[in-house]
Design an enzyme around this catalytic site. Structure first.
Site, mmCIF file in Angstrom:
data_model
loop_
_atom_site.group_PDB
_atom_site.id
_atom_site.type_symbol
_atom_site.label_atom_id
_atom_site.label_comp_id
_atom_site.label_asym_id
_atom_site.label_seq_id
_atom_site.Cartn_x
_atom_site.Cartn_y
_atom_site.Cartn_z
ATOM 1 N N ASN A 1 0.582 -0.831 0.296
ATOM 2 C CA ASN A 1 -0.060 0.225 -0.054
ATOM 3 C C ASN A 1 1.009 0.965 0.157
ATOM 4 O OD1 ASN A 1 -1.930 1.749 0.480
ATOM 5 N ND2 ASN A 1 -2.028 1.660 2.915
ATOM 6 N N LYS B 1 0.133 4.319 0.048
ATOM 7 C CA LYS B 1 -0.724 5.584 0.029
ATOM 8 C C LYS B 1 0.100 6.479 -0.909
ATOM 9 C CE LYS B 1 0.021 3.450 4.799
ATOM 10 N NZ LYS B 1 0.022 3.533 6.067
ATOM 11 N N HIS C 1 -9.332 1.518 5.352
ATOM 12 C CA HIS C 1 -8.090 1.835 5.854
ATOM 13 C C HIS C 1 -7.959 2.663 7.551
ATOM 14 C CE1 HIS C 1 -4.316 2.883 6.055
ATOM 15 N NE2 HIS C 1 -3.522 1.616 5.837
ATOM 16 N N GLU D 1 -6.491 4.798 8.078
ATOM 17 C CA GLU D 1 -6.446 6.480 7.732
ATOM 18 C C GLU D 1 -7.570 7.292 7.283
ATOM 19 O OE1 GLU D 1 -2.913 5.772 5.206
ATOM 20 O OE2 GLU D 1 -1.854 5.102 7.679
ATOM 21 N N GLU E 1 -5.028 -4.606 11.119
ATOM 22 C CA GLU E 1 -3.937 -3.724 10.924
ATOM 23 C C GLU E 1 -4.566 -2.947 11.987
ATOM 24 O OE1 GLU E 1 -2.578 -2.816 7.184
ATOM 25 O OE2 GLU E 1 -3.839 -0.792 7.335
ATOM 26 N N GLY F 1 3.181 2.020 10.511
ATOM 27 C CA GLY F 1 3.348 3.453 10.724
ATOM 28 C C GLY F 1 4.605 3.742 11.589
ATOM 29 N N SER G 1 4.166 -2.091 10.347
ATOM 30 C CA SER G 1 5.374 -2.533 10.234
ATOM 31 C C SER G 1 5.925 -3.617 10.157
ATOM 32 C CB SER G 1 6.010 -1.568 11.556
ATOM 33 O OG SER G 1 5.523 -0.284 12.004
HETATM 34 C C1 PEP Z 1 -0.637 0.018 5.860
HETATM 35 O O1 PEP Z 1 -0.627 1.875 6.428
HETATM 36 O O2 PEP Z 1 -1.551 -0.357 5.733
HETATM 37 C C2 PEP Z 1 0.552 -0.482 6.613
HETATM 38 C C3 PEP Z 1 0.351 -1.217 7.484
HETATM 39 O O3 PEP Z 1 1.442 0.762 7.020
HETATM 40 P P1 PEP Z 1 3.479 0.228 7.749
HETATM 41 O O4 PEP Z 1 3.383 -0.824 7.093
HETATM 42 O O5 PEP Z 1 4.361 1.070 7.298
HETATM 43 O O6 PEP Z 1 3.343 0.282 9.016
#
Ligand code: PEP
Length: 253
Positions: free
Chosen positions: A9, A11, A95, A97, A167, A173, A212
Protein backbone atom coordinates in the site's frame (compact mmCIF):
# COMPACT_ATOMS: atom_id res chain seq x y z
CA UNK A 1 -4.31 -24.19 0.76
CA UNK A 2 -4.90 -20.48 1.08
CA UNK A 3 -1.44 -19.32 -0.02
CA UNK A 4 0.07 -15.96 0.84
CA UNK A 5 -0.75 -12.47 -0.40
CA UNK A 6 1.91 -9.79 0.03
CA UNK A 7 0.34 -6.42 -0.75
CA UNK A 8 2.04 -3.04 -0.98
CA UNK A 9 0.00 0.00 0.00
CA UNK A 10 2.00 2.95 -1.31
CA UNK A 11 -0.42 5.49 0.16
CA UNK A 12 0.12 9.04 -1.21
CA UNK A 13 3.78 8.52 -2.07
CA UNK A 14 5.85 8.52 -5.24
CA UNK A 15 6.23 10.26 -8.58
CA UNK A 16 6.17 8.99 -12.16
CA UNK A 17 9.93 8.51 -12.03
CA UNK A 18 10.16 6.88 -8.60
CA UNK A 19 7.25 4.54 -9.33
CA UNK A 20 8.81 3.51 -12.61
CA UNK A 21 12.01 2.58 -10.78
CA UNK A 22 10.14 0.83 -7.97
CA UNK A 23 8.12 -1.27 -10.41
CA UNK A 24 11.19 -2.21 -12.43
CA UNK A 25 12.73 -3.57 -9.22
CA UNK A 26 9.58 -5.37 -8.09
CA UNK A 27 8.97 -7.05 -11.44
CA UNK A 28 12.59 -8.18 -11.65
CA UNK A 29 12.60 -9.77 -8.20
CA UNK A 30 9.04 -10.90 -7.45
CA UNK A 31 9.03 -14.53 -6.33
CA UNK A 32 7.88 -17.05 -8.88
CA UNK A 33 5.92 -19.19 -6.47
CA UNK A 34 2.38 -20.40 -6.87
CA UNK A 35 2.02 -20.04 -3.11
CA UNK A 36 2.58 -16.27 -3.03
CA UNK A 37 0.77 -13.49 -4.84
CA UNK A 38 2.43 -10.08 -4.87
CA UNK A 39 0.16 -7.04 -5.16
CA UNK A 40 0.91 -3.34 -5.55
CA UNK A 41 -1.58 -0.56 -4.78
CA UNK A 42 -0.35 2.77 -6.23
CA UNK A 43 -2.07 6.16 -5.98
CA UNK A 44 -4.86 6.54 -8.58
CA UNK A 45 -2.94 8.66 -11.14
CA UNK A 46 -0.33 5.94 -11.55
CA UNK A 47 -2.64 2.93 -11.90
CA UNK A 48 -2.36 2.80 -15.69
CA UNK A 49 1.41 3.12 -15.79
CA UNK A 50 1.77 0.44 -13.11
CA UNK A 51 -0.72 -1.71 -15.06
CA UNK A 52 1.70 -1.56 -17.99
CA UNK A 53 4.53 -2.74 -15.72
CA UNK A 54 2.59 -5.70 -14.31
CA UNK A 55 1.19 -6.82 -17.68
CA UNK A 56 2.43 -10.33 -18.40
CA UNK A 57 3.86 -10.75 -14.89
CA UNK A 58 2.44 -12.49 -11.85
CA UNK A 59 2.24 -9.21 -9.92
CA UNK A 60 -1.32 -7.98 -9.33
CA UNK A 61 -2.62 -4.42 -9.34
CA UNK A 62 -4.90 -2.90 -6.72
CA UNK A 63 -6.34 0.44 -5.66
CA UNK A 64 -6.28 2.09 -2.24
CA UNK A 65 -9.85 3.34 -2.20
CA UNK A 66 -13.07 3.44 -4.24
CA UNK A 67 -16.36 5.28 -4.31
CA UNK A 68 -19.37 3.55 -2.85
CA UNK A 69 -21.35 4.99 -5.78
CA UNK A 70 -21.55 3.43 -9.25
CA UNK A 71 -21.28 6.57 -11.44
CA UNK A 72 -22.55 10.11 -11.86
CA UNK A 73 -22.20 13.47 -10.17
CA UNK A 74 -19.60 12.65 -7.52
CA UNK A 75 -16.76 15.03 -8.29
CA UNK A 76 -13.38 13.60 -7.48
CA UNK A 77 -14.61 10.07 -6.87
CA UNK A 78 -13.56 6.88 -8.67
CA UNK A 79 -16.00 4.06 -9.40
CA UNK A 80 -15.16 0.40 -8.93
CA UNK A 81 -15.93 -0.24 -12.61
CA UNK A 82 -13.19 2.26 -13.54
CA UNK A 83 -10.70 0.41 -11.37
CA UNK A 84 -11.63 -2.81 -13.12
CA UNK A 85 -11.20 -1.05 -16.49
CA UNK A 86 -7.61 -0.08 -15.71
CA UNK A 87 -6.68 -3.59 -14.62
CA UNK A 88 -7.17 -3.70 -10.86
CA UNK A 89 -7.85 -7.02 -9.22
CA UNK A 90 -8.07 -5.82 -5.59
CA UNK A 91 -9.29 -2.68 -3.82
CA UNK A 92 -8.38 -1.74 -0.24
CA UNK A 93 -11.41 -0.55 1.74
CA UNK A 94 -11.62 0.80 5.28
CA UNK A 95 -7.96 1.59 5.85
CA UNK A 96 -7.61 3.14 9.30
CA UNK A 97 -6.26 6.39 7.81
CA UNK A 98 -9.49 6.78 5.85
CA UNK A 99 -11.61 5.87 8.85
CA UNK A 100 -9.78 8.26 11.20
CA UNK A 101 -8.75 11.14 8.94
CA UNK A 102 -11.41 11.10 6.24
CA UNK A 103 -14.49 10.20 8.24
CA UNK A 104 -15.26 6.78 6.79
CA UNK A 105 -17.74 4.98 8.98
CA UNK A 106 -18.15 1.21 9.00
CA UNK A 107 -21.39 1.71 7.05
CA UNK A 108 -19.57 3.57 4.27
CA UNK A 109 -16.84 0.92 4.29
CA UNK A 110 -19.50 -1.76 3.94
CA UNK A 111 -20.97 0.04 0.91
CA UNK A 112 -17.53 0.29 -0.67
CA UNK A 113 -16.87 -3.39 0.04
CA UNK A 114 -20.07 -4.32 -1.82
CA UNK A 115 -19.35 -1.88 -4.67
CA UNK A 116 -16.04 -3.68 -5.27
CA UNK A 117 -17.69 -7.10 -5.26
CA UNK A 118 -20.40 -5.87 -7.62
CA UNK A 119 -17.82 -5.41 -10.38
CA UNK A 120 -16.13 -8.75 -9.60
CA UNK A 121 -13.03 -7.27 -7.99
CA UNK A 122 -11.81 -8.37 -4.56
CA UNK A 123 -12.06 -6.00 -1.60
CA UNK A 124 -9.33 -6.03 1.04
CA UNK A 125 -11.22 -5.04 4.18
CA UNK A 126 -9.02 -3.40 6.81
CA UNK A 127 -9.95 -3.70 10.48
CA UNK A 128 -8.05 -2.92 13.64
CA UNK A 129 -8.01 -1.21 17.00
CA UNK A 130 -6.22 1.88 18.29
CA UNK A 131 -3.77 1.70 21.17
CA UNK A 132 -6.34 3.16 23.57
CA UNK A 133 -8.86 0.55 22.47
CA UNK A 134 -6.33 -2.28 22.93
CA UNK A 135 -5.28 -1.01 26.33
CA UNK A 136 -8.87 -0.80 27.49
CA UNK A 137 -9.55 -4.37 26.36
CA UNK A 138 -11.76 -3.42 23.42
CA UNK A 139 -9.89 -5.09 20.57
CA UNK A 140 -12.52 -7.78 20.01
CA UNK A 141 -15.36 -5.24 20.26
CA UNK A 142 -13.74 -3.13 17.53
CA UNK A 143 -13.35 -6.18 15.29
CA UNK A 144 -16.95 -7.18 16.01
CA UNK A 145 -18.18 -3.77 14.88
CA UNK A 146 -15.93 -3.29 11.84
CA UNK A 147 -16.23 -6.84 10.50
CA UNK A 148 -19.79 -7.35 11.72
CA UNK A 149 -21.10 -4.33 9.80
CA UNK A 150 -19.78 -5.75 6.52
CA UNK A 151 -20.83 -9.28 7.39
CA UNK A 152 -24.39 -8.27 8.07
CA UNK A 153 -24.72 -6.17 4.93
CA UNK A 154 -22.89 -8.36 2.39
CA UNK A 155 -23.25 -11.80 4.03
CA UNK A 156 -20.62 -14.42 4.76
CA UNK A 157 -20.47 -15.76 1.18
CA UNK A 158 -19.08 -12.41 0.06
CA UNK A 159 -15.90 -13.33 1.90
CA UNK A 160 -15.27 -16.15 -0.56
CA UNK A 161 -14.10 -13.32 -2.87
CA UNK A 162 -12.58 -10.97 -0.34
CA UNK A 163 -9.49 -10.55 1.81
CA UNK A 164 -9.32 -9.20 5.36
CA UNK A 165 -6.39 -7.20 6.69
CA UNK A 166 -5.93 -6.94 10.44
CA UNK A 167 -4.06 -3.70 10.98
CA UNK A 168 -3.69 -2.58 14.58
CA UNK A 169 -3.65 1.21 14.26
CA UNK A 170 -0.89 1.48 16.89
CA UNK A 171 1.42 -0.58 14.67
CA UNK A 172 0.89 1.33 11.42
CA UNK A 173 3.90 3.40 10.46
CA UNK A 174 5.17 3.40 14.04
CA UNK A 175 7.76 0.62 13.96
CA UNK A 176 5.76 -1.07 16.76
CA UNK A 177 4.85 -4.39 15.18
CA UNK A 178 2.35 -6.64 16.91
CA UNK A 179 4.12 -9.77 18.08
CA UNK A 180 3.32 -12.87 16.05
CA UNK A 181 1.30 -14.14 19.04
CA UNK A 182 -0.68 -10.90 19.42
CA UNK A 183 -1.46 -10.87 15.72
CA UNK A 184 -2.32 -14.57 15.61
CA UNK A 185 -4.79 -14.13 18.50
CA UNK A 186 -6.74 -11.50 16.60
CA UNK A 187 -6.49 -13.36 13.27
CA UNK A 188 -7.91 -16.47 15.00
CA UNK A 189 -10.70 -14.35 16.44
CA UNK A 190 -11.54 -12.93 13.00
CA UNK A 191 -11.58 -16.37 11.41
CA UNK A 192 -13.76 -17.68 14.24
CA UNK A 193 -16.34 -14.96 13.53
CA UNK A 194 -16.54 -16.16 9.94
CA UNK A 195 -16.50 -19.82 11.02
CA UNK A 196 -19.65 -19.25 13.01
CA UNK A 197 -21.38 -18.33 9.74
CA UNK A 198 -19.57 -20.65 7.30
CA UNK A 199 -16.68 -23.00 8.02
CA UNK A 200 -15.91 -23.28 4.31
CA UNK A 201 -15.66 -19.54 3.76
CA UNK A 202 -13.64 -19.09 6.96
CA UNK A 203 -11.15 -21.76 5.91
CA UNK A 204 -10.60 -20.10 2.53
CA UNK A 205 -10.38 -16.42 3.37
CA UNK A 206 -6.93 -14.82 3.47
CA UNK A 207 -6.32 -12.68 6.56
CA UNK A 208 -3.33 -10.37 6.15
CA UNK A 209 -1.45 -8.67 8.95
CA UNK A 210 -0.47 -5.02 8.54
CA UNK A 211 1.58 -2.78 10.80
CA UNK A 212 5.33 -2.17 10.46
CA UNK A 213 6.00 -5.47 8.65
CA UNK A 214 9.64 -5.64 7.51
CA UNK A 215 11.93 -8.24 6.00
CA UNK A 216 13.16 -9.27 9.43
CA UNK A 217 9.81 -9.77 11.14
CA UNK A 218 7.73 -11.10 8.24
CA UNK A 219 8.71 -14.72 8.68
CA UNK A 220 7.69 -14.84 12.35
CA UNK A 221 4.31 -13.32 11.54
CA UNK A 222 3.62 -15.33 8.38
CA UNK A 223 4.46 -18.63 10.04
CA UNK A 224 1.41 -18.32 12.29
CA UNK A 225 -1.49 -20.52 11.18
CA UNK A 226 -4.06 -17.75 10.62
CA UNK A 227 -1.74 -15.15 9.06
CA UNK A 228 -1.84 -15.38 5.28
CA UNK A 229 0.49 -12.56 4.30
CA UNK A 230 0.82 -8.86 4.85
CA UNK A 231 -0.45 -5.43 3.91
CA UNK A 232 2.73 -3.42 3.78
CA UNK A 233 3.01 0.37 3.96
CA UNK A 234 6.45 1.91 4.43
CA UNK A 235 8.44 -1.17 3.46
CA UNK A 236 6.60 -1.44 0.14
CA UNK A 237 8.22 1.77 -1.13
CA UNK A 238 11.64 0.21 -1.67
CA UNK A 239 11.76 -2.81 -3.92
CA UNK A 240 14.47 -4.59 -1.89
CA UNK A 241 12.51 -4.20 1.35
CA UNK A 242 9.25 -5.27 -0.22
CA UNK A 243 10.83 -8.22 -2.00
CA UNK A 244 12.45 -9.39 1.24
CA UNK A 245 8.94 -9.67 2.71
CA UNK A 246 7.66 -11.50 -0.38
CA UNK A 247 10.67 -13.83 -0.18
CA UNK A 248 9.82 -14.64 3.47
CA UNK A 249 6.35 -15.72 2.32
CA UNK A 250 7.80 -17.74 -0.55
CA UNK A 251 10.13 -19.60 1.82
CA UNK A 252 7.16 -20.61 3.97
CA UNK A 253 4.85 -21.58 1.11
C1 PEP B 1 -0.50 0.36 6.25
O1 PEP B 1 -0.67 1.56 6.26
O2 PEP B 1 -1.35 -0.37 5.70
C2 PEP B 1 0.68 -0.18 6.91
C3 PEP B 1 0.64 -1.40 7.33
O3 PEP B 1 1.76 0.67 7.05
P1 PEP B 1 3.22 0.30 7.64
O4 PEP B 1 3.64 -1.01 7.04
O5 PEP B 1 4.09 1.43 7.24
O6 PEP B 1 3.05 0.17 9.12
Amino acid sequence: MRGYLVAGNWKMNGSAASIDALMTGIIAGAPVSSGVEVLVCPPFPYLSSVAAHVAGSSVALGAQNVSQYKSGAFTGETAASMLRDVGCKYVIVGHSERRALLGETSEIVAEKFQAVLDVSLQPILCVGETLAQRESGQTQLVIDEQLGTVLSSSGVDAFANAVIAYEPVWAIGTGMTASPEQAQDVHRYIRAILEAASETVAAGVKILYGGSVKGDNASGLFSKPDIDGGLIGGASLKSADFLAIAAAAATLS
